[in-house]
Scaffold this active site. Structure first.
Site: not given
Ligand code: 8YV
Length: 329
Positions: A149, A151-152, A232-233, A262, A280-281
């Site tokens: 929880f 900012r995003i 997230a990741r 990825e 990842h966009i």
């Molecule tokens: C990537 C992101 O960094 O902010 C992050 O943590 O995962 C993305 O904004 C962006 O795709 C540049 O590589």
């Protein structure tokens, strides 16, 4: 003049304000890791745009004072080693927020309301849909669990509430009662969150501790017919366990912007009808990316001028008198 190396081209407008003060090298196309390794020794700052920064690069960067990342997450940087070497690590904590939160909502809507599924359906030439089908789930009235929880996560919360979702959250830090009332959210331990949510959005950073935070066990605890959203990741989720949960129909769908290995994506996910996949966009809106580039460059410039930017993640390496720019946070 202090020198800054960019690992990928960015719009000239972002660099222009810094050209007089710094000598900036911007490649015409993305540098390979080997190219970065070969060049880094001449630079005081390295700006990573989709690149990695491991020990070797930090060793080779004998003049480095700052490494910046185009992103809020900095798991692509060996930041602990950078800290040991007295190199400041800078990220883009404010400029990714809106775009990333919006993409979480886009995935929630796409997967819960079948946008991608029905788009493929129509393109295949189909039209007739059973009048009483449970392909989609009503967003309004459903419960969203936000894990992480920051900012995003908080912005996802507000946007989701605007759609009529009830929001609960889990984080390693619990907010004060006042903040919880302000956000109209309840804190839940992870097991309870898994058990009661119709949709779970992962919005925490990646750390070695939360590798496979969502695993086979978590899927078994999740409400049947619920959804998982990951902006997230990738490694936060055990992708094989996710594949099995989807395949067995245990959870109803997933919206994924990130993947464990990825750019490799499990073939089962590519074939699954009940997942929406993006590469990842989440932050890939031009205005956001420009904001991120400016935020990172501003952080680099401040470190090189011996000032303290608000977006340095290891301020302990700054040896000059610190004046924290907390107003922006
Ligand atoms: C990537 C992101 O960094 O902010 C992050 O943590 O995962 C993305 O904004 C962006 O795709 C540049 O590589």
């Amino acid at each position: 003049m202090k020198r800054i190396l960019l690992t990928h081209p960015i719009p000239e407008t972002c660099i222009e304000p810094y050209r007089e003060e710094f000598d900036i090298t911007m490649p015409v196309k993305k540098l390979s890791q080997e190219e970065i390794l070969g060049m880094v020794s001449d630079y005081e700052a390295l700006f990573l745009i989709g690149s990695q920064c491991d020990k070797d690069i930090l060793e080779a960067g004998v003049r480095l004072k700052a490494v910046a990342n185009l992103g809020v997450g900095y798991d692509n940087i060996d930041w602990e080693y950078a800290t040991e070497k007295g190199i400041a690590v800078v990220n883009t904590p404010t400029q990714v927020t809106e775009a990333t939160a919006e993409h979480c909502i886009a995935l929630i809507m796409a997967v819960m309301r079948g946008t991608s599924y029905y788009d493929r359906f129509v393109r295949k030439g189909f039209w007739d849909v059973a009048t009483f089908t449970d392909q989609c789930t009503m967003i309004a009235g459903s419960t969203l669990g936000i894990v992480g929880f920051g900012r995003i996560g908080r912005l996802v919360c507000k946007k989701a509430q605007g759609l009529g979702m009830r929001v609960i959250y889990h984080d390693i830090y619990r907010m004060t009662g006042e903040m919880e009332r302000e956000y109209r959210v309840e804190y839940k331990e992870m097991d309870e969150l898994l058990a009661i949510c119709d949709c779970i959005s992962l919005n925490m950073p990646y750390t070695p501790e939360n590798c496979h935070f969502i695993n086979r066990d978590s899927f078994l605890k999740m409400k049947k017919n619920s959804y998982l959203i990951n902006c997230a990741r990738g490694p936060v989720v055990d992708e094989q366990a996710l594949v099995e949960a989807l395949d067995s129909g245990y959870i109803k769908g997933a919206g994924l912007d990130v993947f464990e290995y990825e750019p490799h994506i499990s073939p089962e996910l590519l074939m699954a009808e009940n997942v929406v996949l993006t590469p990842h966009i989440a932050s890939a809106v031009l205005t956001a990316r420009i904001g991120m580039a400016c935020e990172a460059l501003d952080g680099i410039a401040k470190v090189l001028k011996e000032e303290e930017p608000y977006n340095v993640i290891n301020p302990e390496v700054l040896t000059w008198e610190r004046q924290v720019e907390t107003w922006k946070l």
